[in-house]
Design a protein around this motif. Structure first.
Motif, PDB file in Angstrom:
ATOM      1  N   SER D 283      31.674  10.977  44.768  1.00  0.00           N
ATOM      2  CA  SER D 283      30.639  10.428  43.883  1.00  0.00           C
ATOM      3  C   SER D 283      30.459   8.953  44.156  1.00  0.00           C
ATOM      4  N   MET D 284      31.559   8.247  44.295  1.00  0.00           N
ATOM      5  CA  MET D 284      31.510   6.818  44.582  1.00  0.00           C
ATOM      6  C   MET D 284      30.787   6.595  45.911  1.00  0.00           C
ATOM      7  N   LYS D 285      31.137   7.381  46.903  1.00  0.00           N
ATOM      8  CA  LYS D 285      30.511   7.248  48.222  1.00  0.00           C
ATOM      9  C   LYS D 285      29.003   7.496  48.149  1.00  0.00           C
ATOM     10  N   GLU D 286      28.599   8.552  47.430  1.00  0.00           N
ATOM     11  CA  GLU D 286      27.174   8.873  47.322  1.00  0.00           C
ATOM     12  C   GLU D 286      26.432   7.803  46.534  1.00  0.00           C
ATOM     13  N   LEU D 287      27.081   7.260  45.518  1.00  0.00           N
ATOM     14  CA  LEU D 287      26.495   6.178  44.736  1.00  0.00           C
ATOM     15  C   LEU D 287      26.178   4.976  45.627  1.00  0.00           C
ATOM     16  N   LEU D 288      27.160   4.616  46.420  1.00  0.00           N
ATOM     17  CA  LEU D 288      27.031   3.414  47.244  1.00  0.00           C
ATOM     18  C   LEU D 288      26.017   3.623  48.351  1.00  0.00           C
ATOM     19  N   LYS D 289      25.956   4.863  48.854  1.00  0.00           N
ATOM     20  CA  LYS D 289      24.998   5.183  49.904  1.00  0.00           C
ATOM     21  C   LYS D 289      23.569   4.990  49.398  1.00  0.00           C
ATOM     22  N   GLY D 290      23.367   5.311  48.143  1.00  0.00           N
ATOM     23  CA  GLY D 290      22.011   5.317  47.596  1.00  0.00           C
ATOM     24  C   GLY D 290      21.458   3.933  47.314  1.00  0.00           C
ATOM     25  N   VAL D 291      22.273   2.888  47.443  1.00  0.00           N
ATOM     26  CA  VAL D 291      21.759   1.581  47.042  1.00  0.00           C
ATOM     27  C   VAL D 291      21.805   0.553  48.164  1.00  0.00           C
ATOM     28  N   ASP D 292      21.033  -0.436  47.957  1.00  0.00           N
ATOM     29  CA  ASP D 292      20.903  -1.575  48.863  1.00  0.00           C
ATOM     30  C   ASP D 292      22.278  -2.152  49.206  1.00  0.00           C
ATOM     31  N   GLU D 293      22.478  -2.443  50.478  1.00  0.00           N
ATOM     32  CA  GLU D 293      23.746  -3.022  50.962  1.00  0.00           C
ATOM     33  C   GLU D 293      24.137  -4.276  50.175  1.00  0.00           C
ATOM     34  N   LYS D 294      23.118  -5.029  49.745  1.00  0.00           N
ATOM     35  CA  LYS D 294      23.431  -6.309  49.128  1.00  0.00           C
ATOM     36  C   LYS D 294      23.834  -6.185  47.671  1.00  0.00           C
ATOM     37  N   ALA D 295      23.437  -5.078  47.051  1.00  0.00           N
ATOM     38  CA  ALA D 295      23.787  -4.895  45.644  1.00  0.00           C
ATOM     39  C   ALA D 295      25.302  -4.764  45.533  1.00  0.00           C
ATOM     40  N   ASP D 296      25.916  -5.442  44.582  1.00  0.00           N
ATOM     41  CA  ASP D 296      27.336  -5.211  44.397  1.00  0.00           C
ATOM     42  C   ASP D 296      27.574  -4.349  43.162  1.00  0.00           C
ATOM     43  N   TRP D 297      27.102  -4.782  42.001  1.00  0.00           N
ATOM     44  CA  TRP D 297      27.284  -3.958  40.801  1.00  0.00           C
ATOM     45  C   TRP D 297      26.176  -2.934  40.716  1.00  0.00           C
ATOM     46  N   LEU D 298      26.546  -1.665  40.506  1.00  0.00           N
ATOM     47  CA  LEU D 298      25.552  -0.590  40.523  1.00  0.00           C
ATOM     48  C   LEU D 298      25.109  -0.190  39.134  1.00  0.00           C
ATOM     49  N   GLY D 299      25.580  -0.864  38.107  1.00  0.00           N
ATOM     50  CA  GLY D 299      25.205  -0.505  36.735  1.00  0.00           C
ATOM     51  C   GLY D 299      26.140   0.533  36.164  1.00  0.00           C
ATOM     52  N   PHE D 300      26.018   0.753  34.859  1.00  0.00           N
ATOM     53  CA  PHE D 300      26.893   1.696  34.159  1.00  0.00           C
ATOM     54  C   PHE D 300      26.695   3.110  34.705  1.00  0.00           C
ATOM     55  N   GLN D 301      27.784   3.746  35.077  1.00  0.00           N
ATOM     56  CA  GLN D 301      27.743   5.125  35.571  1.00  0.00           C
ATOM     57  C   GLN D 301      28.443   6.028  34.566  1.00  0.00           C
ATOM     58  N   ARG D 302      27.685   6.900  33.931  1.00  0.00           N
ATOM     59  CA  ARG D 302      28.246   7.777  32.909  1.00  0.00           C
ATOM     60  C   ARG D 302      29.486   8.529  33.420  1.00  0.00           C
ATOM     61  N   ASN D 303      29.391   8.928  34.669  1.00  0.00           N
ATOM     62  CA  ASN D 303      30.429   9.683  35.345  1.00  0.00           C
ATOM     63  C   ASN D 303      31.772   8.942  35.361  1.00  0.00           C
ATOM     64  N   PHE D 304      31.707   7.627  35.474  1.00  0.00           N
ATOM     65  CA  PHE D 304      32.922   6.810  35.536  1.00  0.00           C
ATOM     66  C   PHE D 304      33.155   6.066  34.221  1.00  0.00           C
ATOM     67  N   GLU D 305      32.260   6.224  33.262  1.00  0.00           N
ATOM     68  CA  GLU D 305      32.311   5.479  31.998  1.00  0.00           C
ATOM     69  C   GLU D 305      32.476   3.989  32.250  1.00  0.00           C
ATOM     70  N   SER D 306      31.852   3.489  33.275  1.00  0.00           N
ATOM     71  CA  SER D 306      32.023   2.086  33.636  1.00  0.00           C
ATOM     72  C   SER D 306      30.873   1.647  34.538  1.00  0.00           C
ATOM     73  N   ASN D 307      30.598   0.363  34.533  1.00  0.00           N
ATOM     74  CA  ASN D 307      29.804  -0.239  35.581  1.00  0.00           C
ATOM     75  C   ASN D 307      30.632  -0.075  36.864  1.00  0.00           C
ATOM     76  N   VAL D 308      30.012   0.072  38.003  1.00  0.00           N
ATOM     77  CA  VAL D 308      30.754   0.382  39.225  1.00  0.00           C
ATOM     78  C   VAL D 308      30.337  -0.580  40.322  1.00  0.00           C
ATOM     79  N   ARG D 309      31.257  -0.879  41.217  1.00  0.00           N
ATOM     80  CA  ARG D 309      31.043  -1.943  42.176  1.00  0.00           C
ATOM     81  C   ARG D 309      31.551  -1.592  43.577  1.00  0.00           C
ATOM     82  N   ARG D 310      30.824  -2.034  44.553  1.00  0.00           N
ATOM     83  CA  ARG D 310      31.218  -1.933  45.954  1.00  0.00           C
ATOM     84  C   ARG D 310      32.359  -2.933  46.200  1.00  0.00           C
ATOM     85  N   THR D 311      33.367  -2.588  47.027  1.00  0.00           N
ATOM     86  CA  THR D 311      34.404  -3.578  47.385  1.00  0.00           C
ATOM     87  C   THR D 311      34.259  -3.958  48.853  1.00  0.00           C
TER      88      THR D 311
END
Lengths: 311, 311, 311, 311, 311, 311
Positions: D283-311
């Protein structure tokens, strides 16, 4: 009088206590003995009658009895080995010595509550306040000497009054800090929020849930009591009555604590906080009172969902 | 009359509808247009007035209006492009045509409910039943035509009666199957369990929460209504009154649905099941009614925590 | 026969009981004694052998033993001080006297269930019903004498049958009241909903969870059992089979009670209500049976999340 | 081929896409236009036909169509304004280009899974493994090309295989680290844990819940599938079969995710962790794939009950 | 040495044990006796001194004592009836024999952990790792001999090290399987995730929550410890530090387990899984160790929300 | 200056606003237009540029722009149709006019807070207070102008200060009412409880979560900030430091709100109540401010789990 919380190992006792329970039991070897639960206002004490002789007068739970015996330790707690029992005579004891009671003077607390109530300026709210706390002698008597709980916090004579006074004081402070709050509505609601407890719990020494208490609870009963008084105040606006009853309905602040509605107006919200804070502070105080001065951590307390500590 | 749920794309319409809302809006290019919400008992319809000419008579929300227009599809839903509006005159329309209503005959349902009530043998319970359902004309009128909800299930004229009848029938069956149940108490409780809704919600066509409904809810209101009637039945035993009020208090069966007490007696438990089952069955029925015959899965329904399917 | 629930303090007993447990213990002074758990169909009794003499014949848990002794009270409960034990001989006792059993006649209940099953009109559903309840002698024997639970409700011989019959009767009533319900599907589902319990729990006198019961539970087992029978009914439509299995899967109505799916069709919903209501009514009945007639409040019951009361 | 995720504003397009949906709508001014949802394996694209001319050939959802048009931006997303449509002919396109698919080679992954399966030493477990993954050609075909989900994670061709392989690899690692674990049981359970998904979801391009999927779910279906194969392996020990089915039953690890039992043996616990970890990582991998390389925080993800971030 | 878990009924014992508790009690007949809790690394044993003679030397809890006595069974558990006590002299015993300890060699485990740490390639992470595990002798000593818990799992000498090593190994495996993971960050986080436990719990033999442990918990303490070391690594990037501290903050994975943030980066998620899996596997192992080889079902375990079984 | 909340339909506007967002979009007919979000301290306004001419100067989000236009209504909200844009020059505007800000004077509030802080008598607590609020100019500047939230309550310039002052005042009242409370500890904790927000959120005009804010949160950050200052107060007792940090850690009062520990001492409990009450009162105030004077019911508010009403 020699109080239960002062008794020490090895001490010989000759004193009148309230007998809360009495049981006839048998040892493993088949010998009959009696197990008693004795009480005064400072606590309770296990008593054992190992030899049932003519010195042991017949008695029932709920009676005051004069006991002779000696304190031994059993599982780290004092226990009274009793050699003599006779029923006490009216006049030999003062019932007030046998029930837990507020540390504060009841009449003094009542005066303070009256002074707060006197500050309610809205005429119909003032009238309602007086219909309970000035005009209804039976209610006043019950209210002053009732506990606020069977167990939990404020479970002693005057506890309902002490809690109500404390909650009203908090609300008074909130009304000063937040302009948003309608002070008259909030004071009235604070003073009346737990009046249903006078019927939810029976009076001391029983202090147990009534049928009505178990089946309806003090929130519904309190609303019924307000409805009763409102019949004689025809000028009381319908919406104001509904708001006041809402404050009572919502003061537990959570459905799972038996509030049928959650706070929808700011006064109900403020009342809920005052009620909850006072309960938590008193619980903490009672917890700390019950333990050795040297103990710091008191162990996990379900009530606080945490281990709890003296500061 | 041409009903809203029968209108098809391309059709020309000339009909009187109830105007629920009316708004003045502007297109992106700055031109003013009106957006209306029209209603009859079969549903609602968006109407648009793109050209505001002298053929468009002024009107307000809540009025009945005669509209001329043509049905187009917008985002898969029909929409009425309106060319003419005039206010309808009293007598040109029958209000009953404009509000959703029970499929069943109201008087017939009421008779069935009376027949069940007549079977209550305990004199004081019978007296209470009659004080509402036979003697109180104003209550009867409200009860017969009220909905049981703003949205959810039974949200139509006669809905409160239909639901009450169905719950009482279920309880009657339960009382036959389980000896444990006190049939008279259960029937009385079933018939009275939702009477508070006559004050929680305003009457049609508004059918919205009243202040009292929002602040106290139909459980507390219902208990107050019973208290009122009990004043005139002095022989009603205190405990029986408390049990009846407990059944009303506990009929939601869960704190989070606003019951201040959970079922503590078997009649309260049985009533809760009947109330809940009837709500679920009616919700399922209304869900299925609202969708195409060919659809089988209706999608996730929050109410059922599940995707739901026709069988 | 002198039943365990009739024994009174001071009484001398000479009777055969089932020995459920036997333990060799030591007093604080180092003396060995035996502690036994004795059972008949009316309850259980602690027995103590303080003097281990030649009058105490060796025996094992699970055996029927003839005991001589005297009833004393220990911690308010009767206890049997045993002076003699010998193993009972086959023929001296009737096993049925030693296991809790339904108050109702088992064959009579089975006939009623058969009469309900006979009303299933859809041929393939009727065939499935018969494949279990008419044609499968081993299943029938297990089903008739099984309990519906280890503890909780209906935990006695015939309990599974009594519960199934009661649930099916409720469903029959629901099908009459709600047109929405497919009566044949609902009756079949009701009759089969708990068949997995014949493998989840072992037979009496053990009546405990099997490996399969612990690892899969009666819902999964029941679906497997239906699958087995369906192999021999090739004309059974695939979708109907899925719906029937869904009813079994969803009948607990909540994930946390082990349903892998929540009710998605109205028959599954109705079955869940019937199952749950019957469980609650029987629990209430068993609770009240277990206590003194004069007691009204029975104390907090986790099962009901409430203090509970006789009406 | 010009893929959907490469199209840029202003570009002229002439390409074949799969038409997932087609709708006939009307503008506010009453003009009819078509709205299409086009798809290839890299994503979806909105298409609009503003002018319905003879250049727009009739077509249905589910068909492959050749479209001519120009990319414009609407609400920050590309949209295709279409001037020409004709249905594509078989042979002009390769269906594999139109469905999302695993990044990895399917046959290669299958070989890896077979290599892991080959390490199962217990004969009856090996036999069961082979009965699905070596001998059942129809199952193998479905398994290799199925997705593991409708939406969530691994929702693409080969997703079920990729997820199963990954879970089995994790379990293999766990078995090496923890002696407690029965490696053969754990490997078999890991390989079989989601086989029910081949019937819970229909094949691509539909990839939607089947009736069986909605009513029973892949856990119950998977257990049924194992039961089917076990009929032909009579030497399979009953308890081992129950343990294997328990692993499938409990692999979601929580009741609310549809497991009818929670892990009761360590292999079921380990499988649950592997399944859950792989789902979260993918899920994390698919989330990150779907967004712009430059974005770091992807917003609140219900699935993770948290805002999620690329490292 | 004769270990506590090997003692059998009837055996005469003459051995040195650690005295964890000592109490002076009285029998019902008023006679004083002592109750002791004795411990060695294999478990604990109740001791009783029924006759307080000159052979019973005075001693305190926390001292090592030489006891003479005989094993009897009380309530199915062995108990030591003690006839003689004298305090043991330094040198007569090895403290390591009296505290539960890891089955694995502590230095060997530490070497393995060092080998994993040595693989951290990012210079500033390597530096941080070394600042704790290579350069800080006091920390190293505490870390190697600490338990990972008061009760629950890994509650023995070396438990913190054993758990940390196991979690780091799991994370190493995850980093190999998932490209997404930053291996250096994950290894560092795994090695440091529980360092706060060296201050949350006091050292053996006490092994109890410290004030700091109760008031802040090992998550907050661990972050503080990292902050301390970071002062001496000025080149450590701010964001990397925040990510590392986030991994510690979020490693419990749920708010209700005291994580102030949930995993927001994939390394934190992976660490949470490794920590949780290792805890579950070790708990299962300790559960099974504690019971008879023949027992299969171990009863309901709150920790697993399930009855649990050996495979 | 013409404020956004005063603009009325039909009005011509020529004013400088802060441009928060700017987007280039296309109408359905393919024409490009700009959509802007304009802001001043009274609210936000949608702006549209339908004709992109030379009168529209290029600008970026975050710049102050002079706009000419006319107010129209779109979906019941005002919208500005813009005909001219030029970037404003430094000096033409005052940034303070463009950000929401506390109604109260910031320096006045700060003085009140200092007066409360001055009452802390314990020297080391006084020293800590001064190290932040008297000696650390950078901290003071950030603290005075920070908001207390991104959205929710107190999300404006000075909001952190206003909330901190209000919470400290409440705590002061609590300390007067409850002897149990250590006033100095409570005041210090109240003043410091939210200092971490100066790093959790960036300063205005951005006012958004920082990386540190998202990954650690203001509770952990606040504890780190206290730790930093404590290095320079060596006489600060270790236990007192732990208690103070515990108050910060526990002030959210619930795990799910990110407190890693629940209140274990009475000061932490009192602080939690003050924080929560002030948040609720301010939320209620902001809610009511945002709506029409005549509206009474404001609709369901997730924050209060209730429909909410003006009194």
């Amino acid at each position: 009088m020699r109080h239960i919380n002062e008794l020490r190992e090895g001490e010989n006792v000759r004193e009148i206590y309230l007998c809360k329970q009495t049981q006839s039991l048998q040892t493993k070897t088949g010998k009959t003995y009696y197990s008693l639960l004795l009480q005064d206002k400072t606590g309770t004490l296990d008593g054992k009658v190992w030899d049932i002789t003519s010195a042991i007068e017949h008695h029932e739970a709920g009676e005051y009895i004069m006991v002779d015996g000696r304190i031994v330790m059993f599982q780290d707690k004092p226990q009274l080995n009793i050699s003599r029992i006779r029923r006490a005579r009216e006049g030999e004891y003062d019932p007030a010595d046998y029930m837990p009671s507020s540390d504060r003077n009841i009449d003094e607390m009542y005066s303070e509550l009256m002074a707060l109530g006197a500050q309610i300026k809205t005429p119909y709210l003032q009238k309602l306040f007086r219909s309970f706390f000035v005009d209804d002698a039976e209610f006043i008597k019950a209210f002053k000497y009732h506990s606020a709980a069977k167990a939990v916090h404020h479970g002693f004579i005057g506890g309902l009054l002490e809690h109500t006074l404390s909650v009203t004081n908090l609300c008074d402070g909130f009304a000063k800090q937040y302009e948003l709050l309608n002070r008259d509505l909030l004071l009235t609601a604070a003073i009346c929020h737990d009046i249903g407890k006078t019927r939810e719990l029976s009076a001391f020494p029983e202090n147990d849930y009534t049928d009505e208490g178990n089946l309806l609870g003090h929130i519904v009963i309190g609303i019924e009591m307000v409805d009763d008084k409102l019949r004689d105040i025809p000028e009381f606006p319908k919406l104001a009555a509904t708001e006041l009853k809402h404050c009572i309905a919502a003061h537990h602040g959570k459905f799972e604590y038996g509030s049928p509605k959650l706070p929808a107006i700011c006064e109900a919200m403020a009342l809920h906080f005052a009620d909850n804070l006072d309960a938590k502070m008193e619980s903490m105080k009672e917890l700390l009172k019950g333990v050795d001065e040297k103990a710091d951590w008191l162990g996990f307390q379900r009530n606080f969902e945490s281990n709890v500590r003296r500061t």
